[in-house]
Design an enzyme around this catalytic site. Structure first.
Site, PDB file in Angstrom:
ATOM      1  N   LYS A   9      -0.981   0.967   6.394  1.00 23.19           N
ATOM      2  CA  LYS A   9       0.132   2.449   5.231  1.00 23.19           C
ATOM      3  C   LYS A   9      -2.100   3.561   5.168  1.00 23.19           C
ATOM      4  CE  LYS A   9       0.720   1.353   0.675  1.00 23.19           C
ATOM      5  NZ  LYS A   9       0.043   1.967  -0.252  1.00 23.19           N
ATOM      6  N   ASN A  10      -2.757   1.935   4.603  1.00 23.46           N
ATOM      7  CA  ASN A  10      -3.375   2.341   3.897  1.00 23.46           C
ATOM      8  C   ASN A  10      -4.994   2.966   5.023  1.00 23.46           C
ATOM      9  OD1 ASN A  10      -2.773   1.118   1.493  1.00 23.46           O
ATOM     10  ND2 ASN A  10      -3.659  -0.955   1.137  1.00 23.46           N
ATOM     11  N   ARG A  29      -0.466   8.601  -4.728  1.00 24.68           N
ATOM     12  CA  ARG A  29      -2.070   8.286  -4.964  1.00 24.68           C
ATOM     13  C   ARG A  29      -3.032   9.299  -4.119  1.00 24.68           C
ATOM     14  NH1 ARG A  29      -5.893   6.442  -9.219  1.00 24.68           N
ATOM     15  NH2 ARG A  29      -7.567   5.861  -8.133  1.00 24.68           N
ATOM     16  N   CYS A  31       1.699   4.002  -7.776  1.00 25.13           N
ATOM     17  CA  CYS A  31       2.315   2.559  -8.245  1.00 25.13           C
ATOM     18  C   CYS A  31       1.333   2.735  -9.882  1.00 25.13           C
ATOM     19  CB  CYS A  31       1.634   0.948  -7.638  1.00 25.13           C
ATOM     20  SG  CYS A  31       2.832   0.328  -6.592  1.00 25.13           S
ATOM     21  N   ARG A  38      -6.171   3.716 -13.436  1.00 23.76           N
ATOM     22  CA  ARG A  38      -6.029   3.979 -11.765  1.00 23.76           C
ATOM     23  C   ARG A  38      -7.395   5.634 -11.893  1.00 23.76           C
ATOM     24  NH1 ARG A  38      -1.553   2.586  -7.100  1.00 23.76           N
ATOM     25  NH2 ARG A  38      -4.446   1.772  -6.204  1.00 23.76           N
ATOM     26  N   PRO A  39      -8.441   5.825 -12.713  1.00 21.99           N
ATOM     27  CA  PRO A  39      -9.309   6.775 -12.536  1.00 21.99           C
ATOM     28  C   PRO A  39      -8.939   6.928 -11.162  1.00 21.99           C
ATOM     29  CG  PRO A  39     -10.394   5.039 -13.310  1.00 21.99           C
ATOM     30  CD  PRO A  39      -8.701   4.727 -13.197  1.00 21.99           C
ATOM     31  N   ILE A  40      -9.577   7.930 -11.663  1.00 18.38           N
ATOM     32  CA  ILE A  40     -10.121   9.078  -9.989  1.00 18.38           C
ATOM     33  C   ILE A  40     -12.167   9.185 -10.259  1.00 18.38           C
ATOM     34  CG2 ILE A  40      -8.361   9.340  -8.915  1.00 18.38           C
ATOM     35  CD1 ILE A  40      -8.857  12.792  -9.242  1.00 18.38           C
ATOM     36  N   ASP A  41     -12.429   9.288 -11.430  1.00 21.14           N
ATOM     37  CA  ASP A  41     -13.781   9.067 -11.613  1.00 21.14           C
ATOM     38  C   ASP A  41     -14.646   8.884 -10.477  1.00 21.14           C
ATOM     39  OD1 ASP A  41     -13.303   6.897 -12.089  1.00 21.14           O
ATOM     40  OD2 ASP A  41     -15.286   6.611 -13.315  1.00 21.14           O
ATOM     41  N   ASP A  81      -3.536  -6.591  -3.372  1.00 20.24           N
ATOM     42  CA  ASP A  81      -2.380  -6.415  -2.881  1.00 20.24           C
ATOM     43  C   ASP A  81      -1.520  -7.501  -2.754  1.00 20.24           C
ATOM     44  OD1 ASP A  81      -3.007  -4.056  -3.345  1.00 20.24           O
ATOM     45  OD2 ASP A  81      -3.087  -2.400  -1.507  1.00 20.24           O
ATOM     46  N   ARG A 120       8.151   2.237  -0.589  1.00 18.14           N
ATOM     47  CA  ARG A 120       6.955   3.757  -0.007  1.00 18.14           C
ATOM     48  C   ARG A 120       6.340   2.705   0.900  1.00 18.14           C
ATOM     49  NH1 ARG A 120       4.078   3.294  -5.248  1.00 18.14           N
ATOM     50  NH2 ARG A 120       2.663   3.117  -3.346  1.00 18.14           N
TER      51      ARG A 120
HETATM   52  C1  UD1 Z   1      -6.128   0.840  -2.426  1.00 20.65           C
HETATM   53  C2  UD1 Z   1      -5.678   0.529  -1.526  1.00 20.65           C
HETATM   54  C3  UD1 Z   1      -4.939  -0.139  -2.442  1.00 20.65           C
HETATM   55  C4  UD1 Z   1      -5.657  -1.127  -2.918  1.00 20.65           C
HETATM   56  C5  UD1 Z   1      -6.718  -0.258  -3.760  1.00 20.65           C
HETATM   57  C6  UD1 Z   1      -7.439  -1.967  -4.079  1.00 20.65           C
HETATM   58  C7  UD1 Z   1      -5.216   3.037  -0.753  1.00 20.65           C
HETATM   59  C8  UD1 Z   1      -3.866   3.745  -0.031  1.00 20.65           C
HETATM   60  N1  UD1 Z   1      -4.712   1.992  -1.630  1.00 20.65           N
HETATM   61  O1  UD1 Z   1      -6.669   1.396  -3.642  1.00 20.65           O
HETATM   62  O2  UD1 Z   1      -3.191  -0.766  -2.533  1.00 20.65           O
HETATM   63  O3  UD1 Z   1      -4.843  -2.051  -4.122  1.00 20.65           O
HETATM   64  O4  UD1 Z   1      -7.104   0.018  -2.748  1.00 20.65           O
HETATM   65  O5  UD1 Z   1      -7.699  -2.619  -2.792  1.00 20.65           O
HETATM   66  O6  UD1 Z   1      -5.958   2.554   0.299  1.00 20.65           O
HETATM   67  N2  UD1 Z   1     -11.335   3.055  -9.353  1.00 20.65           N
HETATM   68  C9  UD1 Z   1     -12.280   3.351 -11.069  1.00 20.65           C
HETATM   69  N3  UD1 Z   1     -12.700   4.998 -10.417  1.00 20.65           N
HETATM   70  C10 UD1 Z   1     -11.964   5.412  -9.324  1.00 20.65           C
HETATM   71  C11 UD1 Z   1     -11.617   4.994  -8.097  1.00 20.65           C
HETATM   72  C12 UD1 Z   1     -10.941   3.523  -8.799  1.00 20.65           C
HETATM   73  O7  UD1 Z   1     -12.121   3.702 -12.550  1.00 20.65           O
HETATM   74  O8  UD1 Z   1     -12.510   7.082  -9.275  1.00 20.65           O
HETATM   75  C13 UD1 Z   1     -10.573   1.756 -10.156  1.00 20.65           C
HETATM   76  C14 UD1 Z   1      -9.398   1.332 -10.524  1.00 20.65           C
HETATM   77  O9  UD1 Z   1      -8.868   2.120 -11.625  1.00 20.65           O
HETATM   78  C15 UD1 Z   1      -9.526  -0.566  -9.883  1.00 20.65           C
HETATM   79  C16 UD1 Z   1     -11.050  -0.136  -8.986  1.00 20.65           C
HETATM   80  O10 UD1 Z   1     -11.838   0.719  -9.094  1.00 20.65           O
HETATM   81  O11 UD1 Z   1      -9.888  -0.444 -11.480  1.00 20.65           O
HETATM   82  C17 UD1 Z   1     -10.447  -0.393  -7.421  1.00 20.65           C
HETATM   83  O12 UD1 Z   1      -9.917   0.949  -7.196  1.00 20.65           O
HETATM   84  P1  UD1 Z   1      -9.960   1.372  -5.694  1.00 20.65           P
HETATM   85  O13 UD1 Z   1     -10.118   0.425  -4.924  1.00 20.65           O
HETATM   86  O14 UD1 Z   1     -10.419   2.731  -5.881  1.00 20.65           O
HETATM   87  O15 UD1 Z   1      -8.295   1.750  -5.146  1.00 20.65           O
HETATM   88  P2  UD1 Z   1      -7.305   2.170  -4.696  1.00 20.65           P
HETATM   89  O16 UD1 Z   1      -7.738   3.709  -3.394  1.00 20.65           O
HETATM   90  O17 UD1 Z   1      -6.377   3.708  -5.489  1.00 20.65           O
END
Ligand code: UD1
Length: 418
Positions: free
Chosen positions: A22-23, A92, A116, A121-124, A305, A397
């Site tokens: 999926k990822n 997401r 989820c 889970r910010p996107i900064d 996960d 999902r």
């Molecule tokens: C991806 C996976 C998810 C998995 C996660 C960690 C997909 C579609 N999803 O999620 O299943 O649980 O990796 O292995 O591939 N963070 C920030 N700012 C950002 C981005 C992330 O602070 O802009 C933080 C997140 O809040 C979290 C950490 O970084 O605490 C890891 O997140 P990230 O690796 O980005 O996970 P996802 O890509 O959302």
């Protein structure tokens, strides 16, 4: 609305072939708008997250053809740079569209993504990386508006090796002018697969799997026929279920290297595990013994996960396990539900102490997120008596035909309408 009814106590025996991860499939679907030529993806799991991503692609003007588990995406007539809010709310991974839509149209508009509810889970990091590549970003009325006169290669240093940010920046850099270097990049196998996919389209990316990824911008990408890597989390879920219930499972389609951290723990728990090419055989007899400490980490550490499913196994292992969740803030919501089944769990912030009990008992429990939902199913399969698992929309999902595959292994599980 559906629920599972599970009669616990059966050992599990048989074979599973996993779908594409999926990822990986989600960012690859986003990447398909990088070319005008058709992109063929194979072994695509029929899960709601994928359906939602395909709907997003349709909304931007792509034409999708499905045949069994193959999806063909034709983006030649993609017209829109806007990702509708009702779809981003569901998923997401809709955020990956930013990188690829920016590459294609030099602008993008998206609302904050959902997914989820397991933490902030910010996107900064995504946005900071895009800014480095020459994108101006305005956040207004719940929408993120991105614009660029032309993407330009740059050095991007991630504060944290975020999987999504690494992928998004790769997608934005692929046709940028010059060279982009992503430092402290995520090392997950899905990142390596994205690199392989992009290079098969004619991109010039190297370094994925290490901490530094180098992307030389190209002017054109072609179509591709691609089979993504197998889903290590799907594989791991069935392995944990078999380990907990007892029995023997052969998993096909996933590389043992990609779930080495889990295999290592399961061996310590007392399972026998053999690996050959893309097959993993797991045998579990008698009561498992606990492992003292399991901490989630970015790859190659223990995957977040798998944390919830592994917690379900710890509930009936002999001894205590301390779980520490280092990635997401609120990933123990399933613990209260496991307690209804007789589990002994104490949660404090990012730590959960699980004291193994002889067995769990059946109960009515409710899934609160995808992997937490899978954990409840695993616990119910092991428990004595009947359980109901509600709120299957979370499980749908990410797991294709979860109940069918478990039934194939001998589990007594049925899905009923409520
Ligand atoms: C991806 C996976 C998810 C998995 C996660 C960690 C997909 C579609 N999803 O999620 O299943 O649980 O990796 O292995 O591939 N963070 C920030 N700012 C950002 C981005 C992330 O602070 O802009 C933080 C997140 O809040 C979290 C950490 O970084 O605490 C890891 O997140 P990230 O690796 O980005 O996970 P996802 O890509 O959302």
């Amino acid at each position: 609305m559906d629920k599972y009814i599970i009669d616990g106590g059966e050992k599990l025996y048989g074979k599973i072939r996993v779908h594409s991860a999926k990822n990986t499939v989600l960012p690859l679907l986003a990447a398909s708008v990088l070319t005008d030529e058709p992109v063929v993806l194979r072994r695509v799991p029929p899960i709601v997250d994928v359906e939602n991503m395909l709907r997003i692609l349709t909304e931007v003007g792509c034409v999708i053809k499905r045949q069994k588990d193959t999806a063909v995406i034709d983006s030649s007539n993609a017209v829109s740079h806007e990702i509708p809010a009702r779809l981003t709310k569901e998923l997401r991974s809709s955020v990956f569209m930013l990188g690829s839509v920016l590459t294609r149209f030099h602008r993008a508009k998206i609302s904050y993504p959902g997914g989820c509810d397991i933490g902030l889970r910010p996107i900064d990091l995504h946005l900071a990386g895009l800014k480095r590549l020459g994108v101006s970003i305005v956040e207004k009325d719940g929408y993120i508006h991105c614009d660029t006169d032309g993407l330009k290669g740059a050095e991007v240093l991630l504060d944290f090796p975020s999987v999504g940010a690494t992928e998004n920046i790769m997608l934005a850099a692929i046709k940028a002018e010059g060279v982009t270097v992503i430092r402290n990049a995520a090392k997950e196998p899905e990142i390596i697969d994205l690199q392989r996919f992009l290079n098969a389209m004619g991109a010039k990316v190297h370094g994925a799997g290490g901490g530094t990824i180098v992307i030389e911008g190209v002017t054109r990408l072609r179509g591709v026929d691609y089979t993504p890597i197998g889903d290590r989390i799907e594989a791991g879920t069935y392995m944990i279920a078999t380990a907990s219930c007892g029995g023997e499972l052969e998993v096909e389609g996933v590389s043992a290297e990609n779930i080495a951290a889990l295999l290592h723990k399961l061996r310590e728990n007392g399972c026998k595990i053999y690996t050959k090419n893309d097959k993993i055989i797991l045998r579990s007899e008698g009561r498992l013994k606990s492992v003292d400490l399991v901490e989630t980490m970015p790859f190659p550490g223990f995957p977040t996960d798998m944390q919830a499913q592994y917690a379900a196994l710890c509930c009936t292992a002999k001894g205590s396990t301390l779980l520490v969740e280092n990635l997401f803030e609120t990933r123990y919501r399933y613990a209260a539900e496991l307690k209804r089944m007789g589990a002994d769990i104490t949660v404090r912030d990012r730590a959960a102490l699980i004291r193994g009990v002889e067995n769990l008992h059946g109960a009515s429990v409710t899934a609160g997120d995808l992997r937490g939902g899978a954990a409840l199913v695993i616990a119910a399969l092991k428990a004595e008596g009947k359980s109901s698992v509600l709120n299957l929309s979370h499980i749908d999902r990410g797991y294709a035909d979860f109940e069918g595959k478990l039934r194939g292994l001998g589990a007594k599980i049925k899905r009923v309408r409520i």
